[in-house]
Design a protein around this motif. Sequence first.
Motif, short mmCIF file in Angstrom:
data_model
loop_
_atom_site.label_atom_id
_atom_site.label_comp_id
_atom_site.label_asym_id
_atom_site.label_seq_id
_atom_site.Cartn_x
_atom_site.Cartn_y
_atom_site.Cartn_z
N SER A 123 0.85 -1.18 0.00
CA SER A 123 0.00 0.00 0.00
C SER A 123 0.89 1.23 0.00
O SER A 123 2.10 1.14 0.12
N TYR A 124 0.31 2.42 -0.14
CA TYR A 124 1.10 3.64 -0.09
C TYR A 124 1.94 3.70 1.18
O TYR A 124 3.13 3.98 1.14
N LYS A 152 1.60 8.32 -12.20
CA LYS A 152 0.67 8.73 -11.15
C LYS A 152 -0.70 8.09 -11.41
O LYS A 152 -1.37 7.63 -10.47
N THR A 212 -2.80 5.52 -8.99
CA THR A 212 -4.18 5.82 -8.59
C THR A 212 -5.12 4.67 -8.95
O THR A 212 -5.92 4.23 -8.12
N TYR A 227 -4.35 1.57 -9.51
CA TYR A 227 -3.98 0.31 -8.86
C TYR A 227 -4.36 0.30 -7.38
O TYR A 227 -4.97 -0.64 -6.88
N TYR A 228 -4.01 1.38 -6.67
CA TYR A 228 -4.18 1.39 -5.22
C TYR A 228 -5.51 1.99 -4.76
O TYR A 228 -6.09 1.52 -3.79
N GLN A 229 -5.96 3.03 -5.43
CA GLN A 229 -7.20 3.67 -5.00
C GLN A 229 -8.42 3.05 -5.67
O GLN A 229 -9.43 2.78 -5.02
N GLU A 230 -8.35 2.84 -6.98
CA GLU A 230 -9.48 2.26 -7.70
C GLU A 230 -9.45 0.73 -7.67
O GLU A 230 -10.42 0.08 -8.03
N GLU A 231 -8.29 0.16 -7.25
CA GLU A 231 -8.11 -1.28 -7.11
C GLU A 231 -8.35 -2.05 -8.42
O GLU A 231 -8.92 -3.15 -8.42
#
Length: 236
Positions: free
Chosen positions: A145-146, A191, A195, A197-201
């Motif tokens: 994760s971030y 960027k 986004t 990958y991690y936020q929208e999965e």
Amino acid sequence: MKIMYTAEGKFNKHSIIEQYYPLVRRQAFSLKVKLPAGVDVDDLIQAGVEGLLSCVDRFDPDSGVAFSTYAHQRIRGAMIDELRSRDWLPRSVRRNGRELEQTIRKLEQRLGRPPEEREISAELNMDLNEYHQLLLDTNNGLVLSYDEVVFETPGNETNDDEDTEPETQIGNAQLKQLLVEAIDMLPEREKLVMTLYYQEELNLKEIGAVLDVTESRVSQLHSQAIKRIRARVATD
């Protein structure tokens, strides 16, 4: 809702496993789609169950944190620990990854901006094809994760006990701020990959469809973004 406590007021482990096992499975399969094919989802589930059971012994009902929130974090953490313990990247690949981060750091300091791929490959005395293969070989950040990207940076290791100390919490907040700034300075395409990958999965195939590139290219962009972030965070 299953009964979580025994008549003696203690956690009912059997009931908790029954109640939270679907969550363990969801977490395991969510990670599995981002991992090499050789990873067995049953191993992740087993690690998740062990993490869940550790919650029973470590949870403090007076902490102000809901058990469900604590369990969610511990289950995922146990799976990540299981993956890291395997250490499937050869030492030479890890060394190449560190060298790549150092190269990005030097170029960024010299140029005053994020270096382009051709500039990085030239500095490494590689052609673009060799450089792209290096990115694939060292792409070990897919499950991070971030926050975990920060704490994987050398010198920033933490453990559960230390995380509760005020000094550590302040340090973590500063690291997270550095991370936000580092992500914001990424080239736009990288960027966007982070986004999605991690936020929208989205998975690699889905991101590839959005960007109109191959899964392999998405993996390269992800690897490059991770190394830019780590290079910047490590210097600040």
